[in-house]
Design a protein around this motif. Structure first.
Motif, PDB file in Angstrom:
ATOM      1  N   VAL A   1       0.993  -1.322  -0.035  1.00  0.00           N
ATOM      2  CA  VAL A   1       0.015  -0.063   0.054  1.00  0.00           C
ATOM      3  C   VAL A   1       0.907   1.193   0.110  1.00  0.00           C
ATOM      4  O   VAL A   1       0.622   2.133  -0.874  1.00  0.00           O
ATOM      5  CB  VAL A   1      -0.795   0.155   1.159  1.00  0.00           C
ATOM      6  CG1 VAL A   1      -1.315   1.360   1.650  1.00  0.00           C
ATOM      7  CG2 VAL A   1      -2.085  -0.910   1.031  1.00  0.00           C
TER       8      VAL A   1
ATOM      9  N   ASN B   1       2.535   1.675  -3.460  1.00  0.00           N
ATOM     10  CA  ASN B   1       1.581   2.155  -4.312  1.00  0.00           C
ATOM     11  C   ASN B   1       1.230   3.631  -4.190  1.00  0.00           C
ATOM     12  O   ASN B   1       1.195   4.435  -5.130  1.00  0.00           O
ATOM     13  CB  ASN B   1       0.410   1.397  -4.185  1.00  0.00           C
ATOM     14  CG  ASN B   1      -0.566   2.038  -5.159  1.00  0.00           C
ATOM     15  OD1 ASN B   1      -0.752   1.807  -6.194  1.00  0.00           O
ATOM     16  ND2 ASN B   1      -1.962   2.538  -4.248  1.00  0.00           N
TER      17      ASN B   1
ATOM     18  N   PRO C   1     -13.217  -2.857   1.181  1.00  0.00           N
ATOM     19  CA  PRO C   1     -12.309  -2.298   0.532  1.00  0.00           C
ATOM     20  C   PRO C   1     -11.504  -3.670   0.046  1.00  0.00           C
ATOM     21  O   PRO C   1     -10.810  -4.424   0.806  1.00  0.00           O
ATOM     22  CB  PRO C   1     -11.575  -1.532   1.343  1.00  0.00           C
ATOM     23  CG  PRO C   1     -12.627  -1.270   2.379  1.00  0.00           C
ATOM     24  CD  PRO C   1     -13.500  -2.263   2.479  1.00  0.00           C
ATOM     25  N   ALA C   2     -11.311  -3.778  -1.286  1.00  0.00           N
ATOM     26  CA  ALA C   2     -10.577  -4.854  -1.993  1.00  0.00           C
ATOM     27  C   ALA C   2      -9.129  -5.029  -1.362  1.00  0.00           C
ATOM     28  O   ALA C   2      -8.591  -5.863  -1.354  1.00  0.00           O
ATOM     29  CB  ALA C   2     -10.397  -4.630  -3.426  1.00  0.00           C
ATOM     30  N   LYS C   3      -8.465  -3.729  -1.180  1.00  0.00           N
ATOM     31  CA  LYS C   3      -6.908  -3.746  -0.882  1.00  0.00           C
ATOM     32  C   LYS C   3      -6.870  -3.590   0.892  1.00  0.00           C
ATOM     33  O   LYS C   3      -5.643  -3.275   1.503  1.00  0.00           O
ATOM     34  CB  LYS C   3      -6.083  -2.647  -1.288  1.00  0.00           C
ATOM     35  CG  LYS C   3      -5.930  -2.963  -2.836  1.00  0.00           C
ATOM     36  CD  LYS C   3      -4.808  -2.304  -3.495  1.00  0.00           C
ATOM     37  CE  LYS C   3      -4.681  -2.656  -4.688  1.00  0.00           C
ATOM     38  NZ  LYS C   3      -3.871  -1.488  -5.916  1.00  0.00           N
TER      39      LYS C   3
ATOM     40  N   ILE D   1      -5.552   5.619  -5.226  1.00  0.00           N
ATOM     41  CA  ILE D   1      -6.488   4.780  -4.849  1.00  0.00           C
ATOM     42  C   ILE D   1      -7.691   4.408  -5.799  1.00  0.00           C
ATOM     43  O   ILE D   1      -8.205   5.363  -6.597  1.00  0.00           O
ATOM     44  CB  ILE D   1      -7.490   5.339  -3.727  1.00  0.00           C
ATOM     45  CG1 ILE D   1      -6.465   6.079  -2.592  1.00  0.00           C
ATOM     46  CG2 ILE D   1      -8.382   4.631  -3.146  1.00  0.00           C
ATOM     47  CD1 ILE D   1      -6.936   7.024  -1.722  1.00  0.00           C
ATOM     48  N   GLU D   2      -7.514   3.260  -6.521  1.00  0.00           N
ATOM     49  CA  GLU D   2      -8.457   2.779  -7.432  1.00  0.00           C
ATOM     50  C   GLU D   2      -9.903   2.529  -6.662  1.00  0.00           C
ATOM     51  O   GLU D   2     -10.036   2.218  -5.448  1.00  0.00           O
ATOM     52  CB  GLU D   2      -8.034   1.609  -8.002  1.00  0.00           C
ATOM     53  CG  GLU D   2      -6.776   1.636  -8.870  1.00  0.00           C
ATOM     54  CD  GLU D   2      -6.788   2.558 -10.067  1.00  0.00           C
ATOM     55  OE1 GLU D   2      -7.974   2.619 -10.833  1.00  0.00           O
ATOM     56  OE2 GLU D   2      -5.871   2.932 -10.373  1.00  0.00           O
TER      57      GLU D   2
ATOM     58  N   ASP E   1     -10.956   0.119  -3.646  1.00  0.00           N
ATOM     59  CA  ASP E   1      -9.801  -0.167  -3.032  1.00  0.00           C
ATOM     60  C   ASP E   1      -9.606  -0.089  -1.598  1.00  0.00           C
ATOM     61  O   ASP E   1      -9.051  -1.098  -0.959  1.00  0.00           O
ATOM     62  CB  ASP E   1      -8.556   0.359  -3.754  1.00  0.00           C
ATOM     63  CG  ASP E   1      -8.040  -0.471  -4.765  1.00  0.00           C
ATOM     64  OD1 ASP E   1      -8.621  -1.532  -5.208  1.00  0.00           O
ATOM     65  OD2 ASP E   1      -7.003  -0.134  -5.593  1.00  0.00           O
TER      66      ASP E   1
ATOM     67  N   THR F   1     -10.470  -3.854   7.180  1.00  0.00           N
ATOM     68  CA  THR F   1      -9.112  -3.274   7.007  1.00  0.00           C
ATOM     69  C   THR F   1      -8.176  -3.613   7.807  1.00  0.00           C
ATOM     70  O   THR F   1      -8.369  -3.609   9.162  1.00  0.00           O
ATOM     71  CB  THR F   1      -9.422  -1.649   6.682  1.00  0.00           C
ATOM     72  OG1 THR F   1      -9.842  -1.268   7.718  1.00  0.00           O
ATOM     73  CG2 THR F   1     -10.297  -1.669   5.503  1.00  0.00           C
TER      74      THR F   1
END
Lengths: 170, 170
Positions: free
Chosen positions: A4, A7, B28-30, B50-51, B54, B81
């Motif tokens: 993260v 990114n 959230p996917a991430k 941030i997509e 995510d 998370t």
């Protein structure tokens, strides 16, 4: 460094390389604030048409007006915003639980002392069972609050995570 | 309908016309959350990479961890998370006043009864005099909180509104 964090650093290098808006003023140019949910499926800038520098964007779990009151007062009284756009959304997590159920989950995961801290902090998770009614209730809360001047324009909306559309409720 | 509301409706029509991400999952996917300021000069999605889908994005005046605690607990305990990215920024309004000064401004604008309501709600505006130290203090607050498990990865950053760059502090 986590994936993260890596990114973020890569995104920052890309974003800053073509950044040209370093001279925007501190107060929002269009003098409004948007209050919406923290949900990962909402990207306020394109979905609600917010250009960089135009509006404060406040986000919390459920787009709670009560929870946002500190930020709203700062936005209006110290930074001159005069309009509130409140947007809750379909499929919100806050529709799926109640306080006591959430306390039970936290107790199971983190132990009874943590729930004790929750109770000491009087932490209300502020869930709501009906989306449209919650939008109406939060707008009514803001209209009734002495902390929000009567001259402030307030509207309430629902963003549909399924369609990308935002429709007005009140 | 106000100009702000008209702008939102037009943006929504544009955005939804080409919207293709209506099937994203609720959590959230991430599995991370970003906590940043409501400031109008921050666009978290491109600036922090941030997509859609995510990460949770929590925003309040000053990116205050204390103020965000309800949303953070919901994000972690109910929606899974496991990482926090905290980003304050240069030129923040919270660097420019203290509580008593802010109370005075509110009293001058809205009258003494409103300040009485502020005091009843124990509304701390949570300003800070030093940016880097405030990032460190908020990360320390989260690390010390029983409400945030020790396993959660936490980093603290500063976004530069002048350059569009985000740099790590802690």
């Amino acid at each position: 460094m986590s994936a993260v964090q890596q990114n973020l650093e890569a995104a920052s290098a890309r974003y800053s390389a073509s950044f040209t808006q370093g001279s925007l003023a501190l107060p929002p140019a269009k003098k409004y604030l948007v209050l919406t949910c923290m949900n990962a499926r909402i990207d306020p800038a394109p979905a609600f048409g917010i250009e960089l520098g135009d509006a404060h964007v406040i986000r919390n779990a459920g787009a709670s007006a009560e929870d946002a009151l500190r930020s709203i007062v700062i936005s209006q009284q110290l930074l001159g915003t005069t309009e509130i756009v409140l947007v809750k959304h379909t499929g919100c997590g806050m529709l799926t639980f109640r306080n006591e159920g959430a306390y039970k989950i936290v107790e199971d995961k983190l132990g009874p002392p943590v729930v004790e801290e929750l109770r000491q902090r009087k932490l209300d998770f502020l869930p709501f069972p009906d989306l449209e009614k919650a939008v109406e209730a939060d707008v009514a809360f803001l209209r009734a609050s002495k902390l929000v001047p009567d001259s402030v324009v307030i509207s309430g909306w629902v963003y549909e995570v399924e369609t990308g559309k935002t429709r007005r409720v009140v």
